[in-house]
Design a protein around this motif. Structure first.
Motif, PDB file in Angstrom:
ATOM      1  N   MET A 158       4.075   4.371   8.617  1.00  0.00           N
ATOM      2  CA  MET A 158       3.050   3.898   9.555  1.00  0.00           C
ATOM      3  C   MET A 158       2.250   5.057  10.130  1.00  0.00           C
ATOM      4  O   MET A 158       1.050   4.949  10.343  1.00  0.00           O
ATOM      5  N   ILE A 189      -2.235   1.889  -3.885  1.00  0.00           N
ATOM      6  CA  ILE A 189      -1.755   0.539  -3.538  1.00  0.00           C
ATOM      7  C   ILE A 189      -0.928   0.532  -2.258  1.00  0.00           C
ATOM      8  O   ILE A 189      -0.584  -0.520  -1.758  1.00  0.00           O
ATOM      9  N   PHE A 190      -0.580   1.720  -1.723  1.00  0.00           N
ATOM     10  CA  PHE A 190       0.123   1.756  -0.433  1.00  0.00           C
ATOM     11  C   PHE A 190      -0.878   1.792   0.713  1.00  0.00           C
ATOM     12  O   PHE A 190      -0.488   1.705   1.872  1.00  0.00           O
ATOM     13  N   ARG A 191      -2.149   1.951   0.400  1.00  0.00           N
ATOM     14  CA  ARG A 191      -3.108   2.195   1.463  1.00  0.00           C
ATOM     15  C   ARG A 191      -4.059   1.041   1.716  1.00  0.00           C
ATOM     16  O   ARG A 191      -4.223   0.598   2.827  1.00  0.00           O
ATOM     17  N   LYS A 203      -0.625   5.815   8.183  1.00  0.00           N
ATOM     18  CA  LYS A 203      -1.596   4.714   8.109  1.00  0.00           C
ATOM     19  C   LYS A 203      -1.554   3.925   6.799  1.00  0.00           C
ATOM     20  O   LYS A 203      -2.597   3.522   6.272  1.00  0.00           O
ATOM     21  N   LEU A 204      -0.357   3.720   6.282  1.00  0.00           N
ATOM     22  CA  LEU A 204      -0.253   2.884   5.093  1.00  0.00           C
ATOM     23  C   LEU A 204      -0.363   1.416   5.489  1.00  0.00           C
ATOM     24  O   LEU A 204      -0.199   1.050   6.650  1.00  0.00           O
ATOM     25  N   ASP A 205      -0.615   0.563   4.498  1.00  0.00           N
ATOM     26  CA  ASP A 205      -0.664  -0.872   4.767  1.00  0.00           C
ATOM     27  C   ASP A 205       0.764  -1.440   4.696  1.00  0.00           C
ATOM     28  O   ASP A 205       1.706  -0.727   4.344  1.00  0.00           O
ATOM     29  N   PRO A 206       0.953  -2.715   5.076  1.00  0.00           N
ATOM     30  CA  PRO A 206       2.333  -3.243   5.142  1.00  0.00           C
ATOM     31  C   PRO A 206       3.107  -3.118   3.829  1.00  0.00           C
ATOM     32  O   PRO A 206       4.306  -2.818   3.846  1.00  0.00           O
ATOM     33  N   PHE A 207       2.448  -3.324   2.690  1.00  0.00           N
ATOM     34  CA  PHE A 207       3.156  -3.169   1.422  1.00  0.00           C
ATOM     35  C   PHE A 207       3.658  -1.733   1.258  1.00  0.00           C
ATOM     36  O   PHE A 207       4.812  -1.498   0.909  1.00  0.00           O
ATOM     37  N   GLY A 208       2.770  -0.781   1.537  1.00  0.00           N
ATOM     38  CA  GLY A 208       3.154   0.623   1.438  1.00  0.00           C
ATOM     39  C   GLY A 208       4.297   0.965   2.387  1.00  0.00           C
ATOM     40  O   GLY A 208       5.224   1.681   2.019  1.00  0.00           O
ATOM     41  N   VAL A 209       4.224   0.419   3.604  1.00  0.00           N
ATOM     42  CA  VAL A 209       5.277   0.692   4.583  1.00  0.00           C
ATOM     43  C   VAL A 209       6.614   0.145   4.079  1.00  0.00           C
ATOM     44  O   VAL A 209       7.652   0.816   4.169  1.00  0.00           O
ATOM     45  N   THR A 246       0.558  -7.099  -3.482  1.00  0.00           N
ATOM     46  CA  THR A 246       0.864  -8.332  -2.750  1.00  0.00           C
ATOM     47  C   THR A 246       0.576  -9.551  -3.622  1.00  0.00           C
ATOM     48  O   THR A 246       1.313 -10.544  -3.595  1.00  0.00           O
ATOM     49  N   LEU A 274      -5.126  -5.737   3.085  1.00  0.00           N
ATOM     50  CA  LEU A 274      -4.101  -5.680   4.126  1.00  0.00           C
ATOM     51  C   LEU A 274      -4.512  -4.619   5.132  1.00  0.00           C
ATOM     52  O   LEU A 274      -4.891  -3.517   4.746  1.00  0.00           O
ATOM     53  N   PRO A 275      -4.440  -4.946   6.421  1.00  0.00           N
ATOM     54  CA  PRO A 275      -4.821  -3.941   7.412  1.00  0.00           C
ATOM     55  C   PRO A 275      -3.789  -2.817   7.448  1.00  0.00           C
ATOM     56  O   PRO A 275      -2.582  -3.060   7.356  1.00  0.00           O
ATOM     57  N   ALA A 276      -4.265  -1.581   7.542  1.00  0.00           N
ATOM     58  CA  ALA A 276      -3.348  -0.454   7.697  1.00  0.00           C
ATOM     59  C   ALA A 276      -2.882  -0.405   9.142  1.00  0.00           C
ATOM     60  O   ALA A 276      -3.511  -0.981  10.034  1.00  0.00           O
ATOM     61  N   PHE A 277      -1.764   0.276   9.372  1.00  0.00           N
ATOM     62  CA  PHE A 277      -1.301   0.448  10.740  1.00  0.00           C
ATOM     63  C   PHE A 277      -2.108   1.540  11.409  1.00  0.00           C
ATOM     64  O   PHE A 277      -2.348   2.592  10.833  1.00  0.00           O
TER      65      PHE A 277
END
Lengths: 200, 200, 200
Positions: C22, A142-144, C25-31, A150, A194-197
């Motif tokens: 970041m 769920i972090f990826r 490469k986690l998504d915003p929730f993970g970050v 969300t 959600l897009p990853a960074f």
């Protein structure tokens, strides 16, 4: 009604945990523990953080039995699971909606701020899976890329909006859970994520 | 007597944790922390889940000192360890039996259901190792091939059977621990293990 | 003053957590979750172990807001971070010193032994990073080569030495934090580190 959905969610979470553990080639003890923490890990973490101890499943053995049944079912049907994947997904989604509301309610009961209540709801629904992934030596899914958490946050916020409308408690809880469940079904159908960074 | 065995178990767990950490090339701080959580992590998790706080080792510094001594011994004798492996294994097994009973007792003290007491005993004996493996970035060994935890469960169940026979408390505890210790020695001698699930 | 430093430390920890997340490469929730646990994970673990529940950040939303701001800043400035690295490092070091003293104080408040108070201070300052690394599937960096935790222990011991001198409380806390901060700056400047254990 709400209580019955809680049981369905617990069993679905336990089965999904057991399946993950079997795919990692764990032994039966490991599979049971992973099923257990996937099902009650989020609520356990919540109980520990708010000081509600002994934690829930120690006082209500129903959960232990439901998880055990889910564990046995997952082992028996592990080869036929592809056919069951859709039902399992639906039950898992019901669990997501119901657990969020249960977690949120525990925060309200002891007078915590709505922001913290939403966090507790999300934790109850999502952190069993986080603990499962850590025990299986993976970065929590769920972090990826999963929009899972969300949706719990959105549902939790909507709960507090709906709450200002003086609905009956039962209606309020079922409605909020249904919103989370619907959002999750849409999220999967329409591939929301959600897009990853990107790396810098 | 039982109390003395507790100390032996704590030291054995601390030394085995320190050895694992050194094999992972951790620095002395990391080695100490891993020794510490291996020795008291299971009991700490138990205390947190049942609300027995501050957790045990914060109120009884004996454990901190014993772990520190185990840590120093493991560093000093790290090259001669092959010769000591048998003694260490014996001490570790004593720890397994004694910790299971200690955990079980804490559950009984606050009136929890026997099923939960057995779970608390197993957690006390086995989850220090689980936390050690997570901190060392491994899937916990007891989830994969060690029959370790299953023996604690068997021993815990036998405790409740024996308890119906009106034995003296000391006898009951020593007898139950001895059963777990004997089972573990046999399990290693005769290579008992739980089969892992094959990939589907 | 001390309180203001607490905020700076929380934000620095949150930003460093967000940057780590970041880079994975986690998504915003993970970050956000990683930022959150990096900032308050150590204090949360401390509160749970000593039974101070609901844990701190649930009762004082200030921390949640500061972390959220740190999270947003880290996302906005993620590409310009190289220029900010020095300021961030300074803030992070301030956090290290201040958090150690805050943790130590919580132990004193409930009458725990100085050894345990030093452990609680070190935990408060360092274990947010440990949880961050576990969630990111890495062996915690402070177990491998960072002298970070050792400095907290040294600072905690010096606190108890200074305490015998009847200094005013504010002076005592600021002085002890400053010592930890200075040690950390020197440790990085002069490349102090703890040697890892070689393989046997």
């Amino acid at each position: 009604m709400f209580h019955f959905l809680d049981i369905i969610g617990t069993m679905a979470f336990a089965m999904s945990g057991a399946l993950t553990a079997m795919s990692k080639k764990l032994d039966p003890f490991g599979v049971f523990i992973i099923a257990f923490v996937t099902a009650v890990g989020g609520g356990t973490l919540r109980d520990v953080l708010i000081g509600r101890t002994p934690v829930g499943w120690m006082l209500d053995l129903k959960y232990v039995y439901v998880i055990f049944i889910g564990f046995v079912l997952a082992i028996i049907f592990r080869k036929k699971l592809d056919k069951l994947r859709k039902s399992l997904f639906l039950f898992d989604t019901i669990g997501l909606g119901v657990f969020t509301l249960i977690g949120l309610e525990k925060g309200l009961e002891i007078g915590l701020h709505p922001v913290i209540c939403v966090a507790l709801g999300t934790m109850t629904a999502c952190f069993g899976g986080v603990i499962r992934d850590i025990l299986c030596n993976e970065i929590p899914v769920i972090f990826r890329r999963e929009i899972y958490a969300t949706l719990c946050i959105v549902g939790g916020v909507l709960f507090f909006v709906l709450r200002t409308m003086n609905l009956e408690n039962d209606v309020l809880y079922l409605l909020s859970s249904s919103i989370i469940i619907s959002l999750r079904l849409m999220a999967v159908k329409f591939k929301w994520y959600l897009p990853a960074f990107e790396n810098q």
